[in-house]
Design a protein around this motif. Structure first.
Motif, PDB file in Angstrom:
ATOM      1  N   LYS A   1     -69.835  24.395  -6.048  1.00 42.95           N
ATOM      2  CA  LYS A   1     -69.645  25.076  -4.788  1.00 42.95           C
ATOM      3  C   LYS A   1     -69.480  26.338  -4.545  1.00 42.95           C
ATOM      4  O   LYS A   1     -69.643  26.906  -3.735  1.00 42.95           O
ATOM      5  CB  LYS A   1     -68.495  24.165  -4.057  1.00 42.95           C
ATOM      6  N   HIS A   2     -68.634  26.886  -5.848  1.00 45.85           N
ATOM      7  CA  HIS A   2     -68.276  28.383  -5.672  1.00 45.85           C
ATOM      8  C   HIS A   2     -68.793  28.891  -6.941  1.00 45.85           C
ATOM      9  O   HIS A   2     -68.918  28.607  -7.857  1.00 45.85           O
ATOM     10  CB  HIS A   2     -66.851  28.323  -5.464  1.00 45.85           C
TER      11      HIS A   2
ATOM     12  N   ASP B   1     -63.737  21.136  -5.657  1.00 47.21           N
ATOM     13  CA  ASP B   1     -63.897  22.496  -5.396  1.00 47.21           C
ATOM     14  C   ASP B   1     -64.225  23.144  -6.833  1.00 47.21           C
ATOM     15  O   ASP B   1     -65.064  23.984  -7.038  1.00 47.21           O
ATOM     16  CB  ASP B   1     -62.930  23.367  -4.838  1.00 47.21           C
TER      17      ASP B   1
END
Length: 299
Positions: A127-128, A202
């Motif tokens: 996601k990041h 995350d």
């Protein structure tokens, strides 16, 4: 620990052994205290038999007149009990901290007899692209086995995602997190299943063994520790043997073959995506490190 990353917690407790493993004899034909097989094959337990160094290792050992059988296990909890029970002659999947915590939890006396490599432990996310992008209150997953969890928490602390009340040690766990001063929430899962959870969180600390299972490369890590730090000795991956076998000349020869054979070393680096740092740390230093970790753990 591991196949490389290479526990004091319940994960280190003895579990049901993989069935079907035959008892074994020592490489020179003598009894090893096992179930008592009559062959001269040295049985070595690993997690990840498919890694390219193992086929090369079997071939190199054979060239030196030593028959090796690599026994594959599906999880980290299995090879130490199998070695202690005499169903293996050696294993190679763990670092010193993991071995110390297994010994402490099981009144064991398995010992390191040679180093293989040390590997950085990485934080990954689908996601990041940067640690800074992980939001306040985001969820990060770490391994639930105690040795890798402590190291994972140190990675998260270095990345600025959490703060540990103790400052961080080889026995830190989730309870040591100062939640009021930490950016993210941390949860623990079995190392082998973390890759499947990555899309739902995350970020996650993923052991090198399972990075490719998550469809990632080692270069995808958005944070990691420094494997060249002298304080990283407890996380050196090792060959382990029963205490009575630490001076076994055949086993010592196998360690030397692993450390010096070009094809084996090439396979080791290939399996780690070039992240592994091969080592030839003397067995005496490894055993002293194990002793110190046990003392620190007891304290």
């Amino acid at each position: 620990m591991s196949r490389r990353f290479t526990t004091l917690a319940a994960a280190a407790a003895a579990v049901a052994l993989v069935t079907g493993l035959a008892g074994c004899a020592s490489a020179d034909g003598g009894e090893t205290g096992s179930a008592g097989a009559a062959d001269d094959v040295v049985k070595i337990g690993v997690v990840g038999k498919g890694d390219p160094q193992w086929a090369a290792f079997e071939k190199a050992a054979k060239a030196e007149g030593i028959d090796v059988e690599i026994i594959d296990f599906g999880s980290y909890e299995q090879p130490n009990p199998a070695l202690a029970a005499g169903e293996l002659d050696l294993n190679q999947f763990q670092h010193i901290v993991y071995l110390a915590q297994y010994n402490a939890a099981n009144d064991g006396d398995l010992q390191p007899i040679g180093a293989t490599a040390i590997y950085p432990l990485g934080l990954y996310s689908t996601k990041h692209d940067d640690v800074k992008d992980i939001p306040e209150g985001g969820t990060v997953v770490v391994p639930d086995d105690a040795s890798n969890q402590a190291r994972a928490l140190l990675v998260l602390q270095s990345a600025g995602l959490i703060e540990l009340k103790s400052g961080g040690t080889i026995v830190s766990d989730i309870a040591d997190i100062d939640t009021g001063k930490s950016k993210v929430e941390v949860t623990a899962l079995e190392a082998a299943v973390i890759p499947t959870s990555l899309p739902d969180v995350d970020a996650a600390i993923i052991n090198n063994d399972f990075v490719q299972d998550a469809g990632l490369t080692f270069e995808d890590a958005i944070a990691q520790d420094d494997p060249t730090d002298p304080n990283a000795l407890p996380y050196v991956n090792i060959f382990a043997a029963r205490a009575d076998d630490v001076d076994n000349e055949t086993y010592q020869q196998l360690v030397e073959i692993f450390q010096t054979d070009e094809a084996v070393q090439k396979g080791l680096l290939e399996a780690s995506g070039g992240t592994g740092v091969p080592l030839t740390t003397p067995a005496a230093d490894l055993q002293e490190s194990l002793k110190k970790v046990l003392e620190d753990t007891a304290g």
